[in-house]
Design a protein around this motif. Sequence first.
Motif, short mmCIF file in Angstrom:
data_model
loop_
_atom_site.label_atom_id
_atom_site.label_comp_id
_atom_site.label_asym_id
_atom_site.label_seq_id
_atom_site.Cartn_x
_atom_site.Cartn_y
_atom_site.Cartn_z
N LYS A 6 0.86 -1.68 0.46
CA LYS A 6 0.20 -0.33 0.21
C LYS A 6 0.41 1.22 -0.06
CE LYS A 6 -3.69 -2.68 2.21
NZ LYS A 6 -4.25 -3.15 4.00
N GLY A 7 2.28 1.23 -0.02
CA GLY A 7 2.69 2.40 0.03
C GLY A 7 2.76 3.08 -1.79
N PRO A 8 3.80 4.79 -1.44
CA PRO A 8 3.32 5.13 -2.59
C PRO A 8 4.13 4.41 -3.58
CG PRO A 8 5.30 6.00 -0.58
CD PRO A 8 4.19 5.10 -0.18
N ILE A 9 5.70 3.94 -3.60
CA ILE A 9 6.22 3.88 -4.86
C ILE A 9 5.49 2.43 -5.53
CG2 ILE A 9 7.62 2.32 -5.51
CD1 ILE A 9 9.30 4.14 -3.71
N THR A 10 4.02 1.42 -4.75
CA THR A 10 4.15 0.83 -5.87
C THR A 10 2.20 1.28 -6.54
OG1 THR A 10 4.24 -0.34 -2.98
CG2 THR A 10 2.73 -1.97 -4.64
N ARG B 212 1.48 0.98 -9.77
CA ARG B 212 0.40 0.91 -10.11
C ARG B 212 -0.61 1.23 -11.42
NH1 ARG B 212 -2.29 -1.09 -4.94
NH2 ARG B 212 -0.54 -2.63 -4.62
N GLY B 213 -0.47 1.97 -11.16
CA GLY B 213 -1.21 3.40 -12.00
C GLY B 213 -0.28 4.35 -13.02
N MET B 214 0.36 3.17 -14.08
CA MET B 214 1.79 3.66 -14.81
C MET B 214 0.57 3.60 -16.18
SD MET B 214 5.05 3.11 -14.40
CE MET B 214 5.93 1.88 -15.56
N LYS B 215 -0.49 2.65 -15.65
CA LYS B 215 -1.51 2.29 -16.81
C LYS B 215 -2.03 3.60 -16.98
CE LYS B 215 -4.65 0.16 -13.72
NZ LYS B 215 -4.65 0.59 -12.67
N ASP B 216 -2.29 4.60 -16.52
CA ASP B 216 -3.20 5.78 -16.64
C ASP B 216 -2.73 6.79 -17.19
OD1 ASP B 216 -5.54 4.01 -14.86
OD2 ASP B 216 -5.07 5.00 -13.27
N LEU B 217 -1.26 6.17 -17.43
CA LEU B 217 -0.24 7.41 -17.86
C LEU B 217 -0.50 7.53 -19.36
CD1 LEU B 217 2.93 7.20 -15.60
CD2 LEU B 217 0.28 9.08 -15.82
N GLU B 218 -0.24 8.34 -20.22
CA GLU B 218 0.67 8.28 -22.07
C GLU B 218 0.71 7.50 -22.02
OE1 GLU B 218 -1.19 10.48 -23.77
OE2 GLU B 218 -2.57 11.29 -22.19
N PRO B 219 1.13 6.69 -22.65
CA PRO B 219 2.15 5.46 -23.46
C PRO B 219 3.70 6.70 -23.23
CG PRO B 219 0.56 4.99 -25.22
CD PRO B 219 0.09 6.09 -24.15
N GLN B 220 3.73 6.68 -24.32
CA GLN B 220 5.31 7.45 -23.42
C GLN B 220 6.18 8.26 -22.18
OE1 GLN B 220 2.83 10.15 -25.18
NE2 GLN B 220 2.92 11.64 -25.53
N GLU B 221 4.96 8.20 -21.66
CA GLU B 221 5.68 8.75 -20.02
C GLU B 221 6.06 7.40 -19.39
OE1 GLU B 221 3.54 11.94 -17.99
OE2 GLU B 221 4.25 13.78 -19.27
N ARG B 222 4.84 6.23 -20.10
CA ARG B 222 5.41 5.47 -19.09
C ARG B 222 7.17 4.94 -19.00
NH1 ARG B 222 0.62 1.75 -21.47
NH2 ARG B 222 -1.18 3.01 -21.07
N PRO B 223 7.77 4.66 -19.90
CA PRO B 223 8.77 4.23 -19.44
C PRO B 223 9.69 5.14 -18.44
CG PRO B 223 8.53 4.13 -21.69
CD PRO B 223 7.80 4.99 -21.20
N LYS B 224 9.57 6.70 -18.64
CA LYS B 224 10.26 7.72 -17.03
C LYS B 224 9.91 7.29 -16.08
CE LYS B 224 10.66 11.99 -19.92
NZ LYS B 224 10.42 12.74 -20.13
#
Length: 339
Positions: A29-33, A37-49
């Motif tokens: 339940k920590g912030p990093i997890t 976990r919220g990566m799926k909501d990001l723009e695809p080009q931002e995900r790797p960064k």
Amino acid sequence: LKEKGLENISKADNLDTINQIRVSLLGKKGPITEVLRGMKDLEPQERPKVGQFANEIRDELTKVLAEKKEEIELIKMAKKLEKETIDVTLPGKKVQQGQSHIITQVIDEIEKLFIGMGYQVVDGPEVEEDHYNFEMLNLPKDHPARDMQDTFYITDNLLMRTQTSPVQARTMEIHDFTQGPLKMISPGKVYRRDTDDATHSHQFHQIEGLVIDKNITMADLKGTLQLIAQTIFGEDREIRMRPSYFPFTEPSAEIDVSCFKCNGQGCSVCKNTGWIEVLGAGMVHPNVLKMAGVDTEVYGGFAFGLGPDRFAMLKYGVDDIRQFYLNDVRFLNQFSVKG
Ligand code: FA5
């Protein structure tokens, strides 16, 4: 988040706190997890960064947490070791040391005397045959003198030896007289159905002595007995020889020693006579020699049987023989071997 996390870690001073920080930063339940976990909501080009950044923070925090944990464990161990330091200046616990029993000391002293005069020390069985304990000593079955020594029988023919005299018979039987005279002593335990009192025990000790040679006389016996008494008791103790009877010696004698501090007045051990009987002796009966196959035309000898328990009582002023068998170390420690 990272700065705050690193600061908290550096302040932590115990393993519980480290664990709490780990769960709060890196747990499910920590912030990093949550970021990962919220990566799926990001723009695809931002995900790797974002992913790379979150992973870097997670790896660094994990590494610093592990280092801090090790540091705390080391400090904990150091503190524990400090507490357990041995104080080498404290006095140690004394280990109780054993010593030989007072009766063993008397037996050793008598053995030493006789070994010095060229006697051999012979051992014999405590569970003995009637044949050696009585018959070979001129005491056939039904001989009235058997009553002199109340016996613990095991079977009709096996018994607890009542005296060390059977060792005489055993040794005489096998001795080769062409090799020289027989001079032996035999110390050991003996057993009798005597009622225990101040001077009697149902299990006690005897030392047998036997000399078979040409031209042995009563004077040799008397001289030997005097030597024993003087060696054990010193010059100032008196001994007396009384005529007596043993089936295996003729003539026979009993030897008494004057009592400790009795001054002829009598005392409890000596039953107010001033004397206590310490040994029986005599010239070996021809029947005994013949039964053992010794040529009575050529050889004769003397024998004695002494009681080291009584010797120890007289030597050290012990007024009850039962003291020797109680195993009370307060009593026994008084007789420590010196030197
Ligand atoms: C004998 O036992 C003979 N075998 C001694 C002997 C040997 C005589 C060789 C002649 C030739 P007696 O029963 O007297 O004799 O015992 C010898 C010694 O053992 C006594 O003088 C005494 O010192 C000791 N003794 C006897 N009975 C007891 C007992 N119940 N408790 C402690 N000592 C005893």
